[in-house]
Design an enzyme around this catalytic site. Structure first.
Site, PDB file in Angstrom:
ATOM      1  N   LYS A 181      -7.736   0.615  -3.965  1.00 49.37           N
ATOM      2  CA  LYS A 181      -7.780  -0.721  -4.565  1.00 49.37           C
ATOM      3  C   LYS A 181      -6.909  -1.721  -3.810  1.00 49.37           C
ATOM      4  CE  LYS A 181      -7.689  -1.343  -9.080  1.00 49.37           C
ATOM      5  NZ  LYS A 181      -7.178  -1.146 -10.458  1.00 49.37           N
ATOM      6  N   TYR A 239      -7.053   6.185   2.306  1.00 49.08           N
ATOM      7  CA  TYR A 239      -6.169   5.279   3.056  1.00 49.08           C
ATOM      8  C   TYR A 239      -6.904   4.724   4.279  1.00 49.08           C
ATOM      9  CZ  TYR A 239      -1.846   3.744   5.394  1.00 49.08           C
ATOM     10  OH  TYR A 239      -0.840   3.007   6.008  1.00 49.08           O
ATOM     11  N   SER A 268       0.858  -1.202   0.000  1.00 50.97           N
ATOM     12  CA  SER A 268       0.000   0.000   0.000  1.00 50.97           C
ATOM     13  C   SER A 268       0.884   1.239   0.000  1.00 50.97           C
ATOM     14  CB  SER A 268      -0.890   0.059   1.252  1.00 50.97           C
ATOM     15  OG  SER A 268      -1.648   1.257   1.245  1.00 50.97           O
ATOM     16  N   ARG A 326       6.648  12.433   4.248  1.00 50.04           N
ATOM     17  CA  ARG A 326       6.409  12.214   5.672  1.00 50.04           C
ATOM     18  C   ARG A 326       7.363  13.064   6.496  1.00 50.04           C
ATOM     19  NH1 ARG A 326       5.352   5.760   5.875  1.00 50.04           N
ATOM     20  NH2 ARG A 326       6.812   5.753   4.159  1.00 50.04           N
ATOM     21  N   TYR A 386     -12.711 -13.251   6.915  1.00 58.97           N
ATOM     22  CA  TYR A 386     -12.025 -14.498   6.522  1.00 58.97           C
ATOM     23  C   TYR A 386     -11.673 -15.332   7.750  1.00 58.97           C
ATOM     24  CZ  TYR A 386     -11.685 -14.279   1.489  1.00 58.97           C
ATOM     25  OH  TYR A 386     -11.998 -14.303   0.151  1.00 58.97           O
TER      26      TYR A 386
HETATM   27  N1  UDP Z   1       4.586  17.209   8.873  1.00 59.05           N
HETATM   28  C1  UDP Z   1       5.195  18.447   8.893  1.00 59.05           C
HETATM   29  N2  UDP Z   1       6.052  18.783   7.872  1.00 59.05           N
HETATM   30  C2  UDP Z   1       6.331  17.953   6.844  1.00 59.05           C
HETATM   31  C3  UDP Z   1       5.707  16.680   6.817  1.00 59.05           C
HETATM   32  C4  UDP Z   1       4.846  16.343   7.852  1.00 59.05           C
HETATM   33  O1  UDP Z   1       4.974  19.234   9.813  1.00 59.05           O
HETATM   34  O2  UDP Z   1       7.103  18.354   5.952  1.00 59.05           O
HETATM   35  C5  UDP Z   1       3.654  16.866   9.945  1.00 59.05           C
HETATM   36  C6  UDP Z   1       2.276  16.429   9.472  1.00 59.05           C
HETATM   37  O3  UDP Z   1       1.436  17.549   9.265  1.00 59.05           O
HETATM   38  C7  UDP Z   1       1.819  15.576  10.642  1.00 59.05           C
HETATM   39  C8  UDP Z   1       3.130  14.977  11.176  1.00 59.05           C
HETATM   40  O4  UDP Z   1       4.189  15.776  10.663  1.00 59.05           O
HETATM   41  O5  UDP Z   1       1.225  16.350  11.646  1.00 59.05           O
HETATM   42  C9  UDP Z   1       3.372  13.542  10.732  1.00 59.05           C
HETATM   43  O6  UDP Z   1       3.203  13.497   9.341  1.00 59.05           O
HETATM   44  P1  UDP Z   1       3.483  12.206   8.477  1.00 59.05           P
HETATM   45  O7  UDP Z   1       3.151  12.566   7.087  1.00 59.05           O
HETATM   46  O8  UDP Z   1       4.839  11.697   8.759  1.00 59.05           O
HETATM   47  O9  UDP Z   1       2.466  11.106   9.019  1.00 59.05           O
HETATM   48  P2  UDP Z   1       0.951  11.135   9.534  1.00 59.05           P
HETATM   49  O10 UDP Z   1       1.070  10.811  10.966  1.00 59.05           O
HETATM   50  O11 UDP Z   1       0.335  12.487   9.331  1.00 59.05           O
HETATM   51  O12 UDP Z   1       0.301  10.098   8.723  1.00 59.05           O
END
Ligand code: UDP
Length: 327
Positions: A94, A148, A78, A189, A162
């Protein structure tokens, strides 16, 4: 004794590749399946010299066939970063729905034990804190993260169906934010963003005021929790995550400190439906699996930094911005 065989979908991804390594180390024959939309062969190329490792370039949302026995299946295929599922919304839906159905069908046919990679995103923007497995969540089905969150919620429901109807031995791990080597340098991330920015001397982009919280788990701790869960008898979901909670601003500062960077922290708009708080309640994992995290944040960041430095040096330039992918 016969060598055990495991199929790992999403095996060329960040988590999947660490799982391939672990199962090889445990003596398994490993079939790594990936369509390489967000996975990368570079994550597993060091495993090709191992006779017990096989790679299948396949899309798990289509009919999948694997010859021979299977003792276990780990369904990790995923997209898993908010940028990825914004770019790949249909593929994300999907693989969580059709892909989980296909994978469970195969597990049923092979009489294999099945472990689903679920996520703390099933709790949405939580109204209960920390989050125990008994909390049903607060998810916006029609927001950008819905593709997601709802796919993974569907995947959990399908897995339990299942289990109950076909008596497949199933396991569900709810994974909280995990970091470590083999994350893509700029997958959007928090950790890859902050570390790449800090190393490139660019401003570190904290979304919102940075008061939202997360709890970060080092990948080795997660893999250990998954290994123990697969080998347990628990078919209900189990949170695996590090309960050390911090604000995103504190996390950005920790990354800046470990890199020795002087990059300024700048604020950008908070993404839609970004959860305000997140922390696992790991009472169940402790009681059932005797599991708790061992790797301190500073230690984990150091190890991840070594990987990022190596990757950037190998490319011979700054990490590039995320590219647009269409699957
Ligand atoms: N975040 C941020 N700056 C970035 C990327 C992410 O401040 O450049 C923040 C995002 O808004 C969230 C946290 O970091 O509050 C974790 O984001 P991530 O995308 O790693 O995972 P999530 O827990 O949101 O799925």
């Amino acid at each position: 004794m016969q060598t055990k065989r495991v199929l790992i979908t999403g095996g060329a991804g960040f988590l999947g590749s660490h799982l391939c390594e672990r199962f090889l180390a445990e003596g398994y024959e490993v079939i790594c399946m990936d369509n390489l939309i967000t996975g990368d062969l570079a994550n597993v190329e060091h495993l090709f010299r191992e006779a017990r490792f096989h790679f299948e370039h396949r899309d798990v949302t289509e009919y999948i066939h694997v010859p021979g026995r299977l003792d276990a299946m780990l369904h990790f295929a995923s997209p898993a970063s908010p940028i990825d599922y914004l770019e790949l919304p249909i593929q994300t839906l999907k693989v969580g729905s059709l892909g989980t159905h296909k994978a469970l069908g195969l597990a049923h046919a092979k009489n294999a034990r099945f472990l689903l990679a679920s996520t703390s995103e099933v709790y949405g923007d939580p109204l209960v804190h920390p989050q125990p497995e008994s909390y049903w969540g607060n998810v916006n089905p029609v927001g950008p993260r819905g593709v997601y969150d709802e796919a993974k919620r569907f995947a959990e429901a399908m897995t339990m169906a299942y289990h109950r109807f076909h008596k497949v031995e199933t396991r569900i791990v709810r994974i909280f934010n995990t970091y470590g080597p083999r994350m893509r340098l700029r997958d959007g991330r928090a950790l890859p963003a902050f570390m790449s920015q800090a190393l490139a001397g660019e401003p570190i982009t904290v979304f919102g005021d940075g008061s939202q919280t997360r709890s970060f788990t080092y990948v080795d701790d997660l893999v250990e929790g998954i290994w123990r869960l697969l080998n347990s008898n628990e078919s209900n979901p189990v949170n695996v995550g590090n309960p050390r909670e911090m604000t995103i601003l504190q996390f950005a500062e920790a990354v800046r400190k470990v890199t020795g960077s002087t990059s300024p922290i700048v604020h950008k708009p908070l993404p839609v439906d970004d959860p305000k708080i997140r922390q696992p309640d790991i009472t169940r994992a402790k009681a059932l699996l005797g599991w708790e995290p061992k790797v301190q944040l500073e230690q984990g960041l150091e190890r991840t930094l070594a990987y990022f430095r190596g990757k950037i040096a190998a490319k011979g330039d700054k990490p590039s911005a995320p590219s647009s992918r269409r699957g």
